[in-house]
Design a protein around this motif. Structure first.
Motif, PDB file in Angstrom:
ATOM      1  N   GLU A 132       0.848  -1.188   0.000  1.00 45.95           N
ATOM      2  CA  GLU A 132       0.000   0.000   0.000  1.00 45.95           C
ATOM      3  C   GLU A 132       0.881   1.233   0.000  1.00 45.95           C
ATOM      4  O   GLU A 132       1.907   1.281   0.681  1.00 45.95           O
ATOM      5  CB  GLU A 132      -0.895  -0.007   1.240  1.00 45.95           C
ATOM      6  CG  GLU A 132      -1.890   1.122   1.246  1.00 45.95           C
ATOM      7  CD  GLU A 132      -2.858   1.038   2.423  1.00 45.95           C
ATOM      8  OE1 GLU A 132      -3.348   2.103   2.833  1.00 45.95           O
ATOM      9  OE2 GLU A 132      -3.112  -0.069   2.917  1.00 45.95           O
ATOM     10  N   VAL A 177       5.788   7.724  -7.614  1.00 45.11           N
ATOM     11  CA  VAL A 177       4.655   7.483  -8.513  1.00 45.11           C
ATOM     12  C   VAL A 177       4.769   8.396  -9.733  1.00 45.11           C
ATOM     13  O   VAL A 177       4.585   7.961 -10.876  1.00 45.11           O
ATOM     14  CB  VAL A 177       3.318   7.712  -7.765  1.00 45.11           C
ATOM     15  CG1 VAL A 177       2.151   7.854  -8.735  1.00 45.11           C
ATOM     16  CG2 VAL A 177       3.073   6.569  -6.783  1.00 45.11           C
ATOM     17  N   CYS A 209      -2.933  13.965  -8.299  1.00 41.45           N
ATOM     18  CA  CYS A 209      -2.759  12.755  -7.475  1.00 41.45           C
ATOM     19  C   CYS A 209      -2.813  13.096  -5.990  1.00 41.45           C
ATOM     20  O   CYS A 209      -3.482  12.414  -5.214  1.00 41.45           O
ATOM     21  CB  CYS A 209      -1.437  12.072  -7.814  1.00 41.45           C
ATOM     22  SG  CYS A 209      -1.378  11.373  -9.473  1.00 41.45           S
ATOM     23  N   LEU A 256      -5.628  11.462  -3.303  1.00 44.23           N
ATOM     24  CA  LEU A 256      -5.232  10.432  -2.335  1.00 44.23           C
ATOM     25  C   LEU A 256      -5.926  10.502  -0.976  1.00 44.23           C
ATOM     26  O   LEU A 256      -6.298   9.461  -0.433  1.00 44.23           O
ATOM     27  CB  LEU A 256      -3.719  10.463  -2.133  1.00 44.23           C
ATOM     28  CG  LEU A 256      -2.937   9.427  -2.898  1.00 44.23           C
ATOM     29  CD1 LEU A 256      -1.451   9.576  -2.627  1.00 44.23           C
ATOM     30  CD2 LEU A 256      -3.396   8.028  -2.620  1.00 44.23           C
ATOM     31  N   TRP A 306      -7.354   4.377  -2.862  1.00 41.41           N
ATOM     32  CA  TRP A 306      -6.168   3.657  -2.415  1.00 41.41           C
ATOM     33  C   TRP A 306      -5.138   3.555  -3.523  1.00 41.41           C
ATOM     34  O   TRP A 306      -5.460   3.622  -4.700  1.00 41.41           O
ATOM     35  CB  TRP A 306      -6.526   2.307  -1.814  1.00 41.41           C
ATOM     36  CG  TRP A 306      -6.907   1.210  -2.774  1.00 41.41           C
ATOM     37  CD1 TRP A 306      -6.101   0.217  -3.242  1.00 41.41           C
ATOM     38  CD2 TRP A 306      -8.206   0.968  -3.342  1.00 41.41           C
ATOM     39  NE1 TRP A 306      -6.809  -0.617  -4.076  1.00 41.41           N
ATOM     40  CE2 TRP A 306      -8.098  -0.181  -4.156  1.00 41.41           C
ATOM     41  CE3 TRP A 306      -9.434   1.611  -3.267  1.00 41.41           C
ATOM     42  CZ2 TRP A 306      -9.176  -0.699  -4.876  1.00 41.41           C
ATOM     43  CZ3 TRP A 306     -10.502   1.104  -3.987  1.00 41.41           C
ATOM     44  CH2 TRP A 306     -10.372  -0.041  -4.765  1.00 41.41           C
ATOM     45  N   LEU A 307      -3.884   3.423  -3.088  1.00 44.33           N
ATOM     46  CA  LEU A 307      -2.736   3.363  -3.983  1.00 44.33           C
ATOM     47  C   LEU A 307      -1.980   2.074  -3.692  1.00 44.33           C
ATOM     48  O   LEU A 307      -1.660   1.784  -2.543  1.00 44.33           O
ATOM     49  CB  LEU A 307      -1.820   4.573  -3.736  1.00 44.33           C
ATOM     50  CG  LEU A 307      -0.486   4.623  -4.469  1.00 44.33           C
ATOM     51  CD1 LEU A 307      -0.689   4.747  -5.977  1.00 44.33           C
ATOM     52  CD2 LEU A 307       0.355   5.795  -3.942  1.00 44.33           C
ATOM     53  N   THR A 308      -1.722   1.301  -4.736  1.00 43.70           N
ATOM     54  CA  THR A 308      -0.931   0.078  -4.608  1.00 43.70           C
ATOM     55  C   THR A 308       0.365   0.283  -5.377  1.00 43.70           C
ATOM     56  O   THR A 308       0.343   0.726  -6.532  1.00 43.70           O
ATOM     57  CB  THR A 308      -1.689  -1.137  -5.183  1.00 43.70           C
ATOM     58  OG1 THR A 308      -2.949  -1.250  -4.529  1.00 43.70           O
ATOM     59  CG2 THR A 308      -0.898  -2.412  -4.990  1.00 43.70           C
ATOM     60  N   PHE A 340       2.516   1.142 -10.272  1.00 42.90           N
ATOM     61  CA  PHE A 340       1.494   1.522  -9.293  1.00 42.90           C
ATOM     62  C   PHE A 340       0.115   1.421  -9.906  1.00 42.90           C
ATOM     63  O   PHE A 340      -0.044   1.429 -11.126  1.00 42.90           O
ATOM     64  CB  PHE A 340       1.732   2.947  -8.765  1.00 42.90           C
ATOM     65  CG  PHE A 340       1.448   4.017  -9.776  1.00 42.90           C
ATOM     66  CD1 PHE A 340       0.180   4.577  -9.891  1.00 42.90           C
ATOM     67  CD2 PHE A 340       2.440   4.453 -10.639  1.00 42.90           C
ATOM     68  CE1 PHE A 340      -0.089   5.548 -10.846  1.00 42.90           C
ATOM     69  CE2 PHE A 340       2.172   5.430 -11.594  1.00 42.90           C
ATOM     70  CZ  PHE A 340       0.907   5.981 -11.701  1.00 42.90           C
ATOM     71  N   LEU A 379      -3.728   3.290  -8.946  1.00 42.59           N
ATOM     72  CA  LEU A 379      -4.496   4.228  -8.135  1.00 42.59           C
ATOM     73  C   LEU A 379      -5.964   3.954  -8.410  1.00 42.59           C
ATOM     74  O   LEU A 379      -6.378   3.878  -9.569  1.00 42.59           O
ATOM     75  CB  LEU A 379      -4.136   5.665  -8.514  1.00 42.59           C
ATOM     76  CG  LEU A 379      -4.846   6.783  -7.750  1.00 42.59           C
ATOM     77  CD1 LEU A 379      -4.484   6.752  -6.265  1.00 42.59           C
ATOM     78  CD2 LEU A 379      -4.483   8.139  -8.354  1.00 42.59           C
TER      79      LEU A 379
END
Length: 158
Positions: free
Chosen positions: A9, A18, A39, A43, A49-51, A62, A64
């Motif tokens: 995460e 990113v 971005c 967030l 969520w951001l992976t 990544f 988003l």
């Protein structure tokens, strides 16, 4: 790619990494790239969520995403050029779907530039064409490109 990236995460602290991946992955002639401010503004919003795909301290990709009610949207997915074609995009897409399901999603959607090679990845995951936005992306030299809306529905498992 020598090492298999781990998926973790991410958060606001990861935005410089990113942005580096995004700037390398999205060709400016197509107008798909987001700004740091876009971005950073998204967030902290509920349901976002951001992976990250990370090898050591280096971010190589990544995803988003956001969810509202039972609808999840993949907003961005990018993999560094030197890490492409190693299954990282598929892993990030699968993580998006899994994360969205765990948050209650049944409907999944995304927008992608018509002609983007990632369309094949999305179709292989069960996404189908749901619509088209004419002249959605504004690229270099005033050229515009259509966006395709792709969707997928998964009823709840019983």
């Amino acid at each position: 790619m020598k090492s298999v990236p781990e998926l973790v995460e991410g958060g606001a602290v990861d935005l410089p990494a990113v942005m580096a991946v995004m700037n390398e992955s999205f060709d400016p002639r197509y107008g798909e790239r987001w700004t740091f401010a876009q971005c950073a503004g998204l967030l902290p919003m509920p349901g976002v969520w951001l992976t990250l795909a990370r090898v050591g301290d280096a971010v190589c990709g990544f995803a988003l995403a956001r969810i509202v009610a039972d609808e999840a949207e993949l907003l961005l997915l990018a993999v560094r050029k030197d890490a492409q074609r190693h299954g990282i995009g598929r892993r990030l897409l699968d993580a998006f779907l899994s994360g969205a399901r765990s948050r209650g999603a049944e409907h999944f959607h995304l927008e992608v530039r018509d002609g983007n090679p990632a369309i094949h990845l999305y179709e292989s995951a069960g996404f189908t064409l749901a619509g088209r936005r004419r002249d959605y992306y504004s690229g270099d030299a005033g050229r515009t490109f259509d966006a395709l809306t792709l969707a997928k529905f998964e009823p709840p498992r019983r």
